[in-house]
Design a protein around this motif. Sequence first.
Motif, PDB file in Angstrom:
ATOM      1  N   LEU A  61       0.818  -1.217   0.000  1.00 46.61           N
ATOM      2  CA  LEU A  61       0.000   0.000   0.000  1.00 46.61           C
ATOM      3  C   LEU A  61       0.850   1.265   0.000  1.00 46.61           C
ATOM      4  O   LEU A  61       0.577   2.209  -0.743  1.00 46.61           O
ATOM      5  CB  LEU A  61      -0.924  -0.003   1.227  1.00 46.61           C
ATOM      6  N   VAL A  62       1.872   1.308   0.853  1.00 47.97           N
ATOM      7  CA  VAL A  62       2.637   2.548   1.026  1.00 47.97           C
ATOM      8  C   VAL A  62       3.625   2.733  -0.123  1.00 47.97           C
ATOM      9  O   VAL A  62       3.997   1.788  -0.813  1.00 47.97           O
ATOM     10  CB  VAL A  62       3.370   2.580   2.384  1.00 47.97           C
ATOM     11  N   ASP A  63       4.064   3.974  -0.302  1.00 45.48           N
ATOM     12  CA  ASP A  63       5.016   4.293  -1.369  1.00 45.48           C
ATOM     13  C   ASP A  63       6.332   3.554  -1.158  1.00 45.48           C
ATOM     14  O   ASP A  63       6.803   3.442  -0.015  1.00 45.48           O
ATOM     15  CB  ASP A  63       5.276   5.800  -1.403  1.00 45.48           C
ATOM     16  N   PRO A  64       6.940   3.061  -2.237  1.00 43.65           N
ATOM     17  CA  PRO A  64       8.218   2.342  -2.105  1.00 43.65           C
ATOM     18  C   PRO A  64       9.296   3.230  -1.468  1.00 43.65           C
ATOM     19  O   PRO A  64       9.346   4.443  -1.709  1.00 43.65           O
ATOM     20  CB  PRO A  64       8.580   2.001  -3.555  1.00 43.65           C
ATOM     21  N   ASP A  65      10.131   2.601  -0.652  1.00 45.30           N
ATOM     22  CA  ASP A  65      11.289   3.270  -0.049  1.00 45.30           C
ATOM     23  C   ASP A  65      10.907   4.476   0.819  1.00 45.30           C
ATOM     24  O   ASP A  65      11.655   5.451   0.910  1.00 45.30           O
ATOM     25  CB  ASP A  65      12.293   3.713  -1.128  1.00 45.30           C
ATOM     26  N   THR A  66       9.735   4.408   1.432  1.00 49.30           N
ATOM     27  CA  THR A  66       9.339   5.434   2.397  1.00 49.30           C
ATOM     28  C   THR A  66       9.166   4.771   3.758  1.00 49.30           C
ATOM     29  O   THR A  66       8.846   3.581   3.834  1.00 49.30           O
ATOM     30  CB  THR A  66       8.026   6.128   2.000  1.00 49.30           C
ATOM     31  N   PRO A  67       9.383   5.508   4.829  1.00 47.82           N
ATOM     32  CA  PRO A  67       9.276   4.902   6.166  1.00 47.82           C
ATOM     33  C   PRO A  67       7.834   4.651   6.564  1.00 47.82           C
ATOM     34  O   PRO A  67       6.924   5.387   6.166  1.00 47.82           O
ATOM     35  CB  PRO A  67       9.918   5.946   7.075  1.00 47.82           C
ATOM     36  N   PHE A  68       7.649   3.602   7.350  1.00 43.81           N
ATOM     37  CA  PHE A  68       6.348   3.329   7.964  1.00 43.81           C
ATOM     38  C   PHE A  68       6.563   3.322   9.467  1.00 43.81           C
ATOM     39  O   PHE A  68       7.317   2.498   9.991  1.00 43.81           O
ATOM     40  CB  PHE A  68       5.799   1.975   7.496  1.00 43.81           C
ATOM     41  N   LEU A  69       5.950   4.277  10.147  1.00 45.23           N
ATOM     42  CA  LEU A  69       6.094   4.388  11.599  1.00 45.23           C
ATOM     43  C   LEU A  69       5.036   3.514  12.254  1.00 45.23           C
ATOM     44  O   LEU A  69       3.877   3.913  12.394  1.00 45.23           O
ATOM     45  CB  LEU A  69       5.936   5.849  12.039  1.00 45.23           C
ATOM     46  N   GLU A  70       5.434   2.310  12.663  1.00 44.62           N
ATOM     47  CA  GLU A  70       4.475   1.411  13.300  1.00 44.62           C
ATOM     48  C   GLU A  70       4.175   1.890  14.714  1.00 44.62           C
ATOM     49  O   GLU A  70       5.077   2.286  15.449  1.00 44.62           O
ATOM     50  CB  GLU A  70       4.995  -0.027  13.330  1.00 44.62           C
ATOM     51  N   LEU A  71       2.909   1.828  15.082  1.00 43.55           N
ATOM     52  CA  LEU A  71       2.453   2.303  16.382  1.00 43.55           C
ATOM     53  C   LEU A  71       1.967   1.135  17.236  1.00 43.55           C
ATOM     54  O   LEU A  71       1.384   0.174  16.724  1.00 43.55           O
ATOM     55  CB  LEU A  71       1.317   3.316  16.199  1.00 43.55           C
ATOM     56  N   SER A  72       2.230   1.219  18.520  1.00 37.74           N
ATOM     57  CA  SER A  72       1.751   0.229  19.499  1.00 37.74           C
ATOM     58  C   SER A  72       2.041  -1.215  19.091  1.00 37.74           C
ATOM     59  O   SER A  72       1.168  -2.079  19.197  1.00 37.74           O
ATOM     60  CB  SER A  72       0.242   0.395  19.723  1.00 37.74           C
ATOM     61  N   PRO A  73       3.255  -1.516  18.620  1.00 36.42           N
ATOM     62  CA  PRO A  73       3.515  -2.895  18.173  1.00 36.42           C
ATOM     63  C   PRO A  73       3.483  -3.924  19.293  1.00 36.42           C
ATOM     64  O   PRO A  73       3.306  -5.111  19.022  1.00 36.42           O
ATOM     65  CB  PRO A  73       4.920  -2.800  17.555  1.00 36.42           C
ATOM     66  N   LEU A  74       3.655  -3.471  20.559  1.00 36.60           N
ATOM     67  CA  LEU A  74       3.670  -4.414  21.675  1.00 36.60           C
ATOM     68  C   LEU A  74       2.341  -4.450  22.428  1.00 36.60           C
ATOM     69  O   LEU A  74       2.270  -4.943  23.552  1.00 36.60           O
ATOM     70  CB  LEU A  74       4.798  -4.060  22.653  1.00 36.60           C
ATOM     71  N   ALA A  75       1.278  -3.942  21.815  1.00 33.05           N
ATOM     72  CA  ALA A  75      -0.038  -3.967  22.464  1.00 33.05           C
ATOM     73  C   ALA A  75      -0.373  -5.379  22.911  1.00 33.05           C
ATOM     74  O   ALA A  75      -0.133  -6.345  22.196  1.00 33.05           O
ATOM     75  CB  ALA A  75      -1.109  -3.457  21.502  1.00 33.05           C
TER      76      ALA A  75
END
Length: 532
Positions: A63-77
């Motif tokens: 889904l997201v643009d290639p080679d752009t960062p994805f800031l994952e949130l609450s991964p340890l929920a």
Amino acid sequence: MTVLVPALDPASPACAQNRSAMLERLAEVEAAHARAVAGGGEKYTARHRARGRLTARERVELLVDPDTPFLELSPLAAWGTDHAVGASLVTGIGVVEGTECVVTANDPTVRGGASNPWTLKKALRANEIALANRLPLISLVESGGADLPSQKDVFIPGGALFRDLTRLSAAGIPTVTVVLGNSTAGGAYVPGMSDHVVMVKEQAKVFLGGPPLVRMATGEESDDESLGGAEMHARVSGLADHFAVDEADALRQARRVVARLNHRRAHAAPAAFDPPLHDAEDLLGIVPGDLKAPFDPREVLARIVDGSDFDEFKPLYGPSLVTGWARLHGYPVGVLANARGVLFSAESQKAAQFVQLANQRDIPLVFLHNTTGYMVGRDYEQGGIVKHGAMMINAVANSTVPHLSVLLGASYGAGHYGMCGRAFDPRFLFTWPSAKSAVMGPQQLAGVLSLVARASAEAKGRTYDEDADATLRAMVEQQIEAESLPMFLSGRLYDDGVIDPRDTRTVLGLCLSAVHNAPVRGVRGGFGVFRM
């Protein structure tokens, strides 16, 4: 000169010891995150792939643009609970067709993507971030609905998910839902309340009641496709705006929807900025393993702000709180950072004035926590620590510029509130693996309980059991220590993630970019009554 000159020697034994302790904690965080990435494990992931379907994170990546960062949130929920780490949901902020968006993706390898109480909390937090920062919300849906054994904690508060979708739309914030599998019962209202809906052929299932329920309720015989298949919704009901032949096509169409949104940032991104002059690697060696030992937050600032350039405000007044102005990834910020843990009256008054100044100038605030709270004792009470601490808390609570908080070390007592803890609605709050947060330190809390129990025994004329006291103190210290650690707090969504200290500048930069999608404007005189 306002360029910070660090005194830290990265080669010193103290730094080496701090670095070793930090890396050990980071390894624990990375192991927990690996459990979230693994989802339901090899068996259920293999079964999911055998059906020709992508995992949640693979969907996000397409889904997201290639080679752009994805800031994952609450991964340890849900860490430390009976539910899977990650809470069967991936959330974060990514760039889609050049537009920053909040993305949520159900993980169908964990109990079919069913929502448990932590899934709900995580989803609501994502919605909150989308609304506060005016970010489009993209939902990648494949969920079996509520996790039935925990429905009592999901059903009633779960209605807020539908409320949020309608409020986002009403506020002009686009909502896009891609249905990649089941979205049934109450989940049918997710596409039903979204602005744009994409459904996948022979995979999407959207209906209020499935064939068994329909048969029981009406006696009607039906099948999944005629009740809620993608083709039916595209040709007959009109619920589907876009009909996709497979998952890749669905995600491509979702990208095209975003490309046509004409969604605009309130503030342009800075064109250029200077990196810090000092190595981010050094951040691993700054915080001592024993949080009773102080550290200078300027050492952190020298490694995260643009050009290591920091204009300090009132450097000689209230020195245990560092305040000042800087830029971070080109964005102006005001910084409040604890230097020696305790907040006195001077620090509190200094903070209140500084927060007011930031609001006058429409400048976001960054809070770097390492505080044991406000100072106690007869002289300090007589000197007005309550009203001065209240001034600081009042200013922070009523400030309307975006707040970003990072817990570096201790964050105890009302100091956690004054430094914009979770209850004070910072736009984002992250934690270093070295941090701890609780009403007070474990030893102090155990000691207070011991003194209360001792006084009660004396008042009743009973002999105090010293052995029982020692056992109680040890148990309380162990409990509070465990409950104040970052992964415990992150598991309950009291932060947006436990981050590697070396990533602090990047994480804050991504957050600052996100908050500038919405207007940044401070409050003008609306702070309520300051007790003088």
